[in-house]
Every structure is written in structure tokens, then in C-alpha cells.
Design an enzyme around this catalytic site. Structure first.
Site, PDB file in Angstrom:
ATOM      1  N   LYS A  30     -15.748  12.756  18.998  1.00  0.00           N
ATOM      2  CA  LYS A  30     -14.466  13.034  19.638  1.00  0.00           C
ATOM      3  C   LYS A  30     -13.473  13.597  18.625  1.00  0.00           C
ATOM      4  O   LYS A  30     -12.767  14.573  18.891  1.00  0.00           O
ATOM      5  CB  LYS A  30     -13.889  11.763  20.243  1.00  0.00           C
ATOM      6  CG  LYS A  30     -12.516  11.962  20.887  1.00  0.00           C
ATOM      7  CD  LYS A  30     -11.709  10.699  20.976  1.00  0.00           C
ATOM      8  CE  LYS A  30     -11.056  10.347  19.646  1.00  0.00           C
ATOM      9  NZ  LYS A  30     -10.081   9.246  19.752  1.00  0.00           N
TER      10      LYS A  30
ATOM     11  N   ARG B  28       2.434   4.006  23.033  1.00  0.00           N
ATOM     12  CA  ARG B  28       1.994   4.149  21.643  1.00  0.00           C
ATOM     13  C   ARG B  28       3.049   4.908  20.830  1.00  0.00           C
ATOM     14  O   ARG B  28       3.732   5.792  21.337  1.00  0.00           O
ATOM     15  CB  ARG B  28       0.632   4.860  21.606  1.00  0.00           C
ATOM     16  CG  ARG B  28      -0.451   4.052  22.309  1.00  0.00           C
ATOM     17  CD  ARG B  28      -1.790   4.750  22.298  1.00  0.00           C
ATOM     18  NE  ARG B  28      -2.334   4.862  20.956  1.00  0.00           N
ATOM     19  CZ  ARG B  28      -3.510   5.428  20.682  1.00  0.00           C
ATOM     20  NH1 ARG B  28      -4.237   5.937  21.665  1.00  0.00           N
ATOM     21  NH2 ARG B  28      -3.942   5.487  19.448  1.00  0.00           N
TER      22      ARG B  28
ATOM     23  N   SER C  48      -6.569   4.810   7.644  1.00  0.00           N
ATOM     24  CA  SER C  48      -7.630   5.682   8.167  1.00  0.00           C
ATOM     25  C   SER C  48      -7.747   6.980   7.376  1.00  0.00           C
ATOM     26  O   SER C  48      -7.865   8.069   7.940  1.00  0.00           O
ATOM     27  CB  SER C  48      -7.386   5.992   9.655  1.00  0.00           C
ATOM     28  OG  SER C  48      -7.256   4.808  10.404  1.00  0.00           O
TER      29      SER C  48
ATOM     30  N   ASP D 141     -11.397   1.578  13.856  1.00  0.00           N
ATOM     31  CA  ASP D 141     -11.967   1.659  15.204  1.00  0.00           C
ATOM     32  C   ASP D 141     -13.168   0.737  15.374  1.00  0.00           C
ATOM     33  O   ASP D 141     -13.547   0.412  16.506  1.00  0.00           O
ATOM     34  CB  ASP D 141     -12.380   3.097  15.531  1.00  0.00           C
ATOM     35  CG  ASP D 141     -11.202   3.951  15.980  1.00  0.00           C
ATOM     36  OD1 ASP D 141     -10.123   3.398  16.250  1.00  0.00           O
ATOM     37  OD2 ASP D 141     -11.359   5.187  16.051  1.00  0.00           O
TER      38      ASP D 141
ATOM     39  N   LYS E 184     -13.152   7.418  28.409  1.00  0.00           N
ATOM     40  CA  LYS E 184     -12.210   7.994  27.448  1.00  0.00           C
ATOM     41  C   LYS E 184     -12.941   8.719  26.321  1.00  0.00           C
ATOM     42  O   LYS E 184     -12.531   9.802  25.889  1.00  0.00           O
ATOM     43  CB  LYS E 184     -11.319   6.887  26.878  1.00  0.00           C
ATOM     44  CG  LYS E 184     -10.157   7.373  26.028  1.00  0.00           C
ATOM     45  CD  LYS E 184      -9.261   6.207  25.664  1.00  0.00           C
ATOM     46  CE  LYS E 184      -7.929   6.699  25.114  1.00  0.00           C
ATOM     47  NZ  LYS E 184      -8.038   7.430  23.852  1.00  0.00           N
TER      48      LYS E 184
END
Length: 420
Positions: free
Chosen positions: A23, A124, A195, A309, A407
Site C-alpha cells: 500500500k 486524525r 517510522s 504498524d 482498507k
């Protein structure tokens, strides 16, 4: 798909899996191809709600994208760094990458564009990116709650310098770098990035499309040169999706081999395999494969700041280990699709596993094996996929709202069934 799905236990798994396309790489490549000089064909495209949000968003902005769903490919006619300048509303759905990549991208033009999304996405944070864009003269009007979508963005974003916090999401900087390459951008981080592998991924994709990217130990970034199509670009399988199958091998005492991913992957989440090795699984990582064989698992203390994640998945694996597992330095995931600290704690307790939230993380203290439960997913694809794994071992496990996996991995439950 029904509102609840039952997961049937399996014996030790023995399977070879090739997950769908990444993704994160798909959405970065779509942006670079859309802004490039020349046409690009992407191979291995992920077709899921997050990537369809990006495709539809770019189409709304006037970019021509032709999909071949059977071939998992997309043909994009690049606009040469200049969007058509349409006054439109972009619906980012539930996709954080779409919202945070397209907000600075539309700022590169002069037409006012509204960026909005699903109520979950509206919750968010967007403030760090808003502040950075305003510092470069972009007009950003907050149409709802301050620091959140919907936003009306009016450029132009030209060459310049910004200071940006990166301790909430690396996506803010990735989006600014992707847009900034068109006219040039110097970005200085005021915090350590979370990240970090995703920033390296952004840089790698940009370079593949001819952009100039340099960084100073990840604290200062300079981009420019615009984009030129490479003609074709191949997207590797999704490492986050792979983590569920590797975890399945670990907790069932079986073997799973992932094809198409190896040490040269652009995706930081392949490091999840190293965590499983630390817990006692046998792990082999080659040039084009990752293989995990389950064994006696032990608890670990691990910092997941750069592969956050995988936190719900590791929380599930920890429930099958001997001794406690402590997951640290992931406080920022409380602002993801769900609160990915509180939610795993709650669901582990639901199946009889002791777990508690700590500052910036969680602790799992397993006793007996997890028991039957119907798990809540909080409309979070990663919670659904992670907690489905418990059903491979414990009978009577059900997952509520399983359709939320669309998603990023619409075929997840079919793939999980094929492990039999």
C-alpha cells in the site's frame, strides 16, 4: 461480508504466500507518476480502499489513470509537475496517506481544493503539516475542528524551507517531500522522526522517478528536480500484510514462506521477522524471501517506533509466548485508525490474557492460552487482521466488522483460509 466472521483453528501451517502489493509504495508511486513528465505503467498495484482513495483523488484533480484490475497494473499519464488546476473536493476516505500526500500536492497549484475524508480520518491529526504549509505562504482554511480535516488549501507552494515536527507521523514529511520535489524544498526536522523507514521508502520511490533527494542523517532533507517517468515501475508485496502470515507460523508452530520480499525491501516492516527471531522463531531472510518456522516463543522487550504498524500483531504473538512482552515507544499510535495501545489491551483481556497500557506502549503477561472470544475491531483493519490470528489456535474466535480489512487487504480472510 457478514458483520461477524468465525475463524477456525488449524494445525501447524505449512504454506508459501505472496501478499498483494505494498500500500505504502503504491500510493507513493501513484503520486510520483501523476506528477512526472511522461507516462508510467505501475505493476503490482495494490487494489484496496486506501489505494483506490488515492487513485480517485488524483483523478478528481484531473490526472488520467487507467486500471487493469486483473493484471494489478495502472497506466498513469503524467502531468509534468502541473496539475490542471480544478476547484474540487478530494475525498481521502479513511486513507491517511491520501490526505497527507495530496494536501501539499494540491498546494503546489493555485486553485483552491478541499481535502476531506471519512469521520474516522477527520479525527486524525493534520496540524504539523498545516503549520508547515502556512509557513511557506500556502493558505489553509480549517473547515472543521482545528488541526483536522476538512481543509481548504490554496497555493501556490513554491521553492522554500520549512521546519517540521515528525514525532506524530512520518506521513506529514513524506507528503511535503513528494510535493516539494516539483519546485524544490529544504525541510528541517525539529523532532526525531517516527517510522523512519517510511521516509527512506519515500526517498527511494522519488529517486526512481528521477527526483533529487538528499538527507542529513534524517534530520534535514532537500528535494528537487521534478519527476521523470521511468516507463515502468514494479511494486513489491506488502510487508505489513506479510507480518500476519509470519505471525501465524510463529504461533501455530508451523512454517510460512513469503515470496517477493527480502533484505533489499524498501519496507521497514520486514524487521518484524527479526522480532520473531528474538522471540525464538527460526527466521531465514534471503534476497527474495522471508521464511519463519514457529517454535517455543519467549517474551521480549522491544521498541517498535519504526515499525509501529506491527504493534497489534506483536501483541497477539506475545499472548502465546512464555514470559511478559513489553512494547515501547509507540505513543503516537493512539492517533491511528484506532487507539492501537488501548484497543489491543482491551481485546487481549477479552480472551483472558493479562495486558496493560504503560506510558508510550503496553505490556502483555500471558498465562494460559487465549480463550474463545468475539473481538471488536474498532473499524481498524490492523486490529481485525491481528486478532483473527488467535482463532488459528483457539476455537470459538469471532471477528466483528471483518469488512474493515478492505482498507488495505480486501482478500485477507480468504488468504487466511488458504493457509489450511
Amino acid at each position: 461480508m457478514s458483520d461477524v466472521i468465525n475463524i477456525q483453528p488449524v494445525g501447524p501451517i505449512n504454506a508459501t504466500v505472496r501478499p498483494p502489493g505494498s500500500k505504502s509504495i503504491t500510493n507513493r508511486a501513484l503520486v510520483a507518476a501523476a506528477m512526472a513528465e511522461g507516462d508510467t505503467t505501475l505493476h503490482g498495484v495494490l487494489l484496496a480502499d486506501d489505494t483506490e482513495a488515492m487513485i480517485d483523488g488524483l483523478r478528481t484533480l484531473g490526472v488520467t489513470i487507467d486500471l487493469d484490475e486483473d493484471a494489478r497494473s495502472a497506466h498513469i499519464i503524467g502531468c509534468g509537475g502541473e496539475l490542471p488546476g480544478l476547484e474540487v473536493t478530494v475525498d481521502a476516505r479513511q486513507s491517511g496517506t491520501t490526505a497527507r500526500f495530496l494536501t501539499p500536492l494540491v498546494a503546489a497549484g493555485s486553485a483552491p481544493v478541499v481535502v476531506d475524508g471519512h469521520p474516522q480520518l477527520r479525527e486524525r491529526p493534520m496540524n504539523d503539516q498545516i503549520v508547515a504549509l502556512r509557513s511557506m505562504g500556502v493558505e489553509v482554511e480549517e473547515l472543521g475542528e482545528p488541526g483536522h480535516l476538512p481543509l481548504r488549501v490554496t497555493g501556490p507552494l513554491r521553492a522554500g524551507s520549512i521546519a517540521l515536527a515528525a514525532d506524530v507521523s512520518s506521513q506529514f514529511l513524506s507528503g511535503l517531500l513528494l510535493a516539494g520535489a516539483i519546485h524544490g524544498l529544504d525541510a528541517r526536522l525539529t523532532t526525531e522522526s517516527v517510522s523512519r523507514p517510511y521516509l527512506d521508502m519515500t526517498a527511494a520511490v522519488m529517486r526512481s522517478f528521477g527526483a533529487q533527494v538528499s538527507d542529513d542523517d534524517g534530520t534535514a532533507w532537500t528535494v528537487g528536480g521534478g519527476y521523470t517517468s521511468p516507463g515502468t515501475y514494479v511494486i513489491e508485496p506488502d510487508a505489513s500484510a506479510a507480518s500476519y502470515f509470519l505471525a501465524a507460523a510463529a504461533i501455530t508452530g508451523g512454517r510460512v514462506r513469503i515470496e517477493g520480499l527480502g533484505r533489499a525491501s524498501l519496507q521497514g516492516d520486514i524487521a518484524f521477522a527479526d522480532v520473531l527471531a528474538e522471540m525464538g522463531a527460526r527466521v531465514d531472510i534471503g534476497a527474495d524471501h522471508i521464511e519463519v518456522v514457529g517454535g517455543e516463543l519467549r517474551g521480549v522487550e522491544v521498541d517498535l517506533r519504526h515499525i509501529s504498524d506491527t504493534a497489534p500483531t506483536l501483541a497477539v504473538v506475545a499472548a502465546f509466548a512464555a514470559g511478559p512482552t513489553t512494547i515501547t515507544d509507540i505513543g503516537f499510535v493512539k492517533g491511528k485508525e484506532s487507539d492501537r495501545i488501548a484497543a489491543p489491551v482491551s481485546e487481549l483481556r477479552r480472551c483472558g490474557v493479562a495486558a496493560e497500557e504503560i506510558a508510550g506502549g503496553l505490556v502483555i503477561r500471558p498465562g494460559a492460552l487465549p480463550t474463545a472470544a468475539t473481538f471488536n475491531t474498532y473499524d481498524d483493519h490492523r486490529m481485525a487482521m491481528a486478532f483473527a490470528l488467535i482463532g488459528l489456535v483457539a476455537p470459538g474466535v469471532e471477528i466483528r466488522n471483518p469488512g474493515c480489512v478492505a482498507k488495505t487487504f480486501p482478500g485477507f480472510f480468504e488468504a487466511l483460509e488458504q493457509l489450511r
